[in-house]
Each structure stands twice: as structure tokens, then as C-alpha cells.
Motif scaffolding. Structure first.
Motif, short mmCIF file in Angstrom:
data_model
loop_
_atom_site.label_atom_id
_atom_site.label_comp_id
_atom_site.label_asym_id
_atom_site.label_seq_id
_atom_site.Cartn_x
_atom_site.Cartn_y
_atom_site.Cartn_z
N SER A 218 0.81 -1.31 -0.20
CA SER A 218 -0.16 0.33 -0.45
C SER A 218 0.70 1.22 0.27
O SER A 218 1.56 1.45 0.46
CB SER A 218 -0.94 0.02 1.47
OG SER A 218 -0.44 0.11 2.79
N CYS A 219 0.24 2.29 -0.61
CA CYS A 219 0.80 3.34 -0.82
C CYS A 219 -0.02 4.87 -0.64
O CYS A 219 -0.63 4.55 0.14
CB CYS A 219 1.94 3.27 -2.00
SG CYS A 219 0.90 3.28 -3.24
N PRO B 63 0.96 -1.16 -4.60
CA PRO B 63 3.29 -1.22 -3.86
C PRO B 63 3.15 0.34 -5.04
O PRO B 63 2.90 1.14 -5.73
CB PRO B 63 3.35 -1.82 -5.58
CG PRO B 63 2.97 -3.47 -4.86
CD PRO B 63 1.33 -2.93 -5.64
N GLU B 64 4.27 0.87 -4.51
CA GLU B 64 4.55 2.27 -4.11
C GLU B 64 5.09 2.18 -6.18
O GLU B 64 5.38 3.09 -6.56
CB GLU B 64 5.09 2.97 -3.24
CG GLU B 64 5.96 4.31 -3.42
CD GLU B 64 6.68 4.45 -2.31
OE1 GLU B 64 7.40 5.50 -2.68
OE2 GLU B 64 6.15 3.99 -1.32
N ASP B 65 6.31 1.60 -6.26
CA ASP B 65 6.65 1.30 -7.21
C ASP B 65 5.80 1.67 -8.43
O ASP B 65 5.30 1.87 -9.57
CB ASP B 65 7.38 -0.19 -7.60
CG ASP B 65 8.76 0.08 -6.68
OD1 ASP B 65 8.96 1.49 -6.52
OD2 ASP B 65 9.52 -0.86 -6.54
N ASP B 66 3.90 0.30 -8.44
CA ASP B 66 2.96 0.20 -9.00
C ASP B 66 2.54 1.96 -10.17
O ASP B 66 1.59 2.64 -10.43
CB ASP B 66 1.99 -0.08 -9.13
CG ASP B 66 2.44 -2.40 -9.20
OD1 ASP B 66 4.03 -2.11 -9.78
OD2 ASP B 66 2.07 -3.08 -8.73
N ASP C 209 -2.88 1.28 -20.64
CA ASP C 209 -2.88 0.16 -19.67
C ASP C 209 -2.09 0.29 -18.46
O ASP C 209 -2.46 -0.52 -18.31
CB ASP C 209 -1.56 -0.34 -21.00
CG ASP C 209 -2.39 -1.97 -20.43
OD1 ASP C 209 -3.03 -2.47 -20.60
OD2 ASP C 209 -1.65 -2.54 -20.31
N ILE C 210 -1.35 0.89 -18.35
CA ILE C 210 -1.00 0.83 -16.82
C ILE C 210 -1.55 1.59 -16.21
O ILE C 210 -1.70 0.73 -14.79
CB ILE C 210 0.50 1.34 -16.94
CG1 ILE C 210 1.87 0.76 -17.78
CG2 ILE C 210 1.35 1.82 -15.29
CD1 ILE C 210 2.84 1.43 -18.08
N ALA C 211 -2.67 2.08 -16.85
CA ALA C 211 -3.17 2.75 -15.66
C ALA C 211 -4.20 2.00 -15.45
O ALA C 211 -4.81 2.03 -14.17
CB ALA C 211 -3.56 4.61 -16.14
N ASN D 246 -7.69 -0.61 -11.64
CA ASN D 246 -9.39 -2.44 -11.39
C ASN D 246 -8.22 -3.19 -10.89
O ASN D 246 -9.26 -3.88 -10.05
CB ASN D 246 -8.41 -3.34 -13.28
CG ASN D 246 -8.87 -2.47 -14.27
OD1 ASN D 246 -9.63 -2.03 -14.35
ND2 ASN D 246 -8.97 -2.95 -15.86
N ALA D 247 -6.87 -2.72 -10.61
CA ALA D 247 -6.25 -4.01 -9.74
C ALA D 247 -6.70 -3.51 -7.99
O ALA D 247 -7.58 -3.91 -6.93
CB ALA D 247 -5.02 -3.43 -9.01
N THR D 248 -7.11 -2.40 -7.97
CA THR D 248 -7.91 -1.48 -6.39
C THR D 248 -9.22 -0.91 -7.26
O THR D 248 -10.44 -0.37 -6.26
CB THR D 248 -7.35 0.08 -6.31
OG1 THR D 248 -7.47 1.12 -7.44
CG2 THR D 248 -6.55 0.08 -6.06
#
Length: 467
Positions: free
Chosen positions: A299-300, A338-341, A407-409, A414-416
Motif C-alpha cells: 500500500s502507499c 505497491p509504491e512502484d506501481d 494500459d498501466i493506468a 482495476n487492481a483497486t
């Protein structure tokens, strides 16, 4: 499917049984009636010799009494005398005497057979044979009962056989369905035991072959990513040496920071590529909820990460003469990413601004919080996106880019359990809004205090001044 097969077997077998039982039951009843009438006719013919020898009532009574009680006929003499018990109607008797032909008919309680006998002098006597209704239907009920029980047993047996066959088919198809779902969820080690009919058996074999091939392709892809990342270390090392030679000139700190960030990203890529597939498969797929228990690294806070990344891009923005603005809420903005994501999301969207808008184009990044989400907005004063709806649906830009930014966004949103919206910004260009599901704030008790909120506000102001 199993219930459907059993129902089909029940209906079909019942129809076949009924189609055979009805005619067979009628045939049995007809056969019993025919047999009873034939017996009655034979008994009537057996009295003829006695009537030929003598037609006197007394003598006929003696002759009839010699016949067993259950088989005794009734004799109608020409003078109107009756020997025995008569059941025939008068009209049927009269027609038999007139026509001098045998006749038969149904009467209350059974069936009668009349046989005319020609005596001397042209006189006509009639032998009457009565068959009770019980004789006409003797054994029919028992035969119908036996046939009905056989039909029921046949139907039950067909349903049981169909259920067993359906059980094999359903078991094989359910196993294949569960394996497909597990493979789609990321369990690359799942396999099925081929079973069932030939088609399902071949489908199971094909599934195992496909799963093996997918695992091989992913392993090859991971090796390729790791190799490419290692190949990038050579120019990165040269860039690191060059940055050290620059010394303490203006802008060297930002250059060293950028080189360090690049090296950190390469290390992350190599570590991810070297992670076993089974471990990677345990992570939630995009669009699915994360695991029930998340560690601190999962989490971040969106405001803090976005502020740091905008501060990194502000140096390049200053060199290109781009006005840059950053605004963030003072409320906690935790998300289960994750903060990196999250940093990759900000870098991808801001990087798109630099790649697709001319130098000097202003842009801004803002973070706000709603009741159940955190909204990250990146907007610019460029030409905008010609088809926002199409870009969201296909996840790729039509302006010659790779489409990885959106796509990254999308993956992060979607993951959240969030989403991405595109539109026209107040600056006149593109407006990209990434809605991220709000995570439980692990420091909620501390964040409620005035001191913690004050420190957060001061940090956000410092980040804005840096931008």
C-alpha cells in the motif's frame, strides 16, 4: 447437464413404454375375451348330440345336469320351455330362431352365445351359453400389473444408466472448467486428468498441452526480459560514470537522481523476471481484488508518491519551458498498490504529456479524495485526445504511441476496483482521471490528530514549491 440427461432418458423411455403398453394391454384383453368365447362355443356344441337324441324337456334336463355346474348351458325348446337359467334377451332369441344362425351379444353381467339346433319336424331349439364378465377379464388385471411394473423398472433403469453416463460427463467437464478458471487466475501448475467421453478426454489432453505451452512461453518471456535488462546495465554504467565526471555543476543532483532511479527500475524488472511463475501467479490479476491480507509494502499514499514523481519531472519541465502545477488534498490517500506501481502510473501519464505535446505546453497533476476513492488527475494544454471513448476501450493511442501509458493506468485502477476516465481538461487538452479504490488507512488514529495533519500539509506545500 446431468439432470437434463436423466430427464431426457425418463421422457423418452416413458414414451416408448406407453406406446408399447397400450396396444399390448388391449391385445391381452382381446385375447382373453376371444379365448372365453371359443370355450363357450365349444360347450354349446357339446350339447348338440343330446338334443339330437331327444328333445323332451325331462330328458334334456337329465342330459344338461350331467354337465359340470360351471359349464352347464341353457336350452330353449321350440314349445317355449327353458332348461337352465337364461340370460339372453327375447329379441336376440327370436332373431336366432328366425335366421337359424348362431348369434352373440353383450348382456348385463357378461356375454351370451346362441346356437340354433334344427329338430325333427322343422322345429328349432336354441342352446344358450353365458360367459360372465369375470371370465372375459380373467387374468387381464394381473397381466396389466406385471407389464406396468416391467415398464416402471425399465424407465428407472434407463434413468439410472443415463445418470451414470451424465455423471462421467459432468465430472470431466467440471474438472476442465475448474482447471480453466484456475489457469485464468494465474495458477500455471494446474492440470486435469483426462476422463469422460472421447471428446472430453481429447479436450482434457488439449488443455494440458496448452497449459504446458503457456508455461513455456511465459518462462521464455521472463528470460528475455531478464536478458534485455542485463544488457541495459552496460549503457547505464557508462551513464553513471559520466554523471560522476560532471561533478558538482548545477543540475548534477537531478542527473544522479535520475540515474539512480533508472538503476532502481532495472533492478525491479530483473527481480520480477527472476521471480518463479508460481509466486507471480499468486498475485491478483488486474481487475481482481487483492489478497485478504496485505503487507505494508502493498500500500502507499497517492499524494506523497505523486508529489515526488512530479518533483522529478519538474526539472525536465523547467528545461522545456513547461508550466507545471501540482495540487493534493491534505487528507490521507491510501490505496492498496505497491509504491512502484503507482509511481509507474504517474510516470507513464506525465511522460505521455512530454511525448505528445510540444515544448512549452503546460500540464498539471492533482490528487483529491472522495468518500471511497482517491482520484489522480493528469491534464495538459495540448491538442487533447481525438477519441477519448475509443482510447479507453482499446487501451491504445491512435497517435503512433504504444498505448502502454493508458494500459498501466487501467491495470492499476482495476487492481483497486477503480476505473479510468478520459476527457477534455480545463487547460484545453487531455484530461486523464485515474480513480483508485480507497484502502483502509493504517494510520487512521494518528491521522486524526491535528499534529499529523499539520505535518502532512507542510509536506504537500514543500512539494508544491519544489514543482
Amino acid at each position: 447437464m446431468r439432470a437434463t440427461l436423466a430427464m431426457v432418458a425418463l421422457v423418452v423411455t416413458s414414451m416408448v413404454a406407453v406406446s408399447f403398453l397400450i396396444p399390448l394391454g388391449l391385445l391381452v384383453r382381446t385375447q382373453v375375451e376371444t379365448q372365453a368365447t371359443i370355450v363357450a362355443e365349444r360347450r354349446a356344441v357339446a350339447v348338440l348330440p343330446a338334443m339330437v337324441l331327444s328333445s323332451q324337456p325331462g330328458e334334456l334336463a337329465v342330459a344338461v345336469s350331467a354337465i359340470p355346474r360351471g359349464e352347464r348351458p341353457c336350452v330353449h325348446l321350440p314349445e317355449g320351455q327353458v332348461v337352465g337359467v337364461s340370460h339372453a334377451p327375447e329379441n336376440l332369441l327370436a332373431r336366432t330362431v328366425t335366421d337359424r344362425k348362431s348369434a352373440a351379444g353383450t348382456v348385463p353381467g357378461g356375454w351370451v352365445y346362441l346356437q340354433p339346433v334344427l329338430l325333427d319336424g322343422g322345429r328349432v331349439a336354441v342352446v344358450e351359453e353365458f360367459v360372465p364378465h369375470a371370465e372375459l377379464t380373467r387374468g387381464v388385471t394381473k397381466a396389466w400389473t406385471v407389464m406396468g411394473l416391467l415398464a416402471v423398472c425399465l424407465v428407472i433403469a434407463s434413468v439410472v444408466v443415463a445418470d451414470r453416463l451424465g455423471s462421467r460427463m459432468v465430472g470431466a467437464s467440471r474438472g476442465l472448467s475448474r482447471a480453466s478458471t484456475a489457469l485464468g487466475a494465474g495458477d500455471l501448475a494446474v492440470r486435469v486428468e483426462p476422463a469422460g467421453p472421447t471428446e472430453l478426454y481429447e479436450a482434457g489432453v488439449a488443455f494440458n498441452t496448452m497449459a504446458d505451452r503457456v508455461s513455456q512461453l511465459l518462462a521464455s518471456e521472463r528470460e528475455l526480459v531478464a536478458d534485455l535488462s542485463h544488457r541495459l546495465r552496460t549503457p547505464l554504467m557508462a551513464l553513471t560514470v559520466a554523471s560522476e565526471r560532471i561533478g558538482r555543476v548545477p543540475g548534477s543532483d537531478q542527473l544522479e537522481s535520475a540515474v539512480g532511479q533508472l538503476e532502481s527500475e532495472l533492478d525491479s524488472i530483473i527481480r520480477a523476471a527472476q521471480t518463479p511463475l508460481s509466486t507471480r501467479a499468486a498475485q491478483p490479476a488486474p481487475g481482481e481484488a487483492g489478497p485478504k491480507t496485505l503487507g505494508p509494502t502493498a500500500s502507499c499514499r497517492v499524494a506523497e508518491v505523486a508529489g515526488r514523481r512530479v518533483g522529478f519531472w519538474s526539472m525536465l519541465a523547467e528545461q522545456q519551458g513547461r508550466p507545471c502545477a501540482f495540487a493534493a488534498t491534505d487528507e490521507p490517500t491510501p490505496v492498496q498498490l505497491p509504491e512502484d506501481d503507482l509511481a509507474a502510473v504517474v510516470d507513464a501519464l506525465v511522460g505521455n504529456v512530454f511525448r505528445h505535446t510540444p515544448q512549452g505546453t503546460a500540464f498539471g497533476v492533482s490528487v483529491r479524495r472522495t468518500a471511497q476513492s482517491v482520484v489522480l488527475v493528469v491534464e495538459d494544454a495540448g491538442p487533447g485526445i481525438a477519441d477519448p471513448d475509443g482510447a479507453v476501450s482499446r487501451g491504445a493511442s491512435s497517435g503512433g504511441s504504444t498505448g502502454l501509458g493508458l494500459d498501466i493506468a487501467h491495470s492499476a485502477a482495476n487492481a483497486t476496483r477503480g476505473h479510468v476516465r478520459l476527457g477534455r481538461s480545463r487547460l484545453g487538452g487531455a484530461h486523464i482521471e485515474v480513480v483508485l479504490g480507497l484502502a483502509p488507512d493504517q494510520d487512521r488514529g494518528l491521522a486524526a490528530s491535528w499534529g499529523h495533519r499539520r505535518r502532512r500539509a507542510l509536506e504537500n506545500r514543500r512539494l508544491r514549491r519544489q514543482v
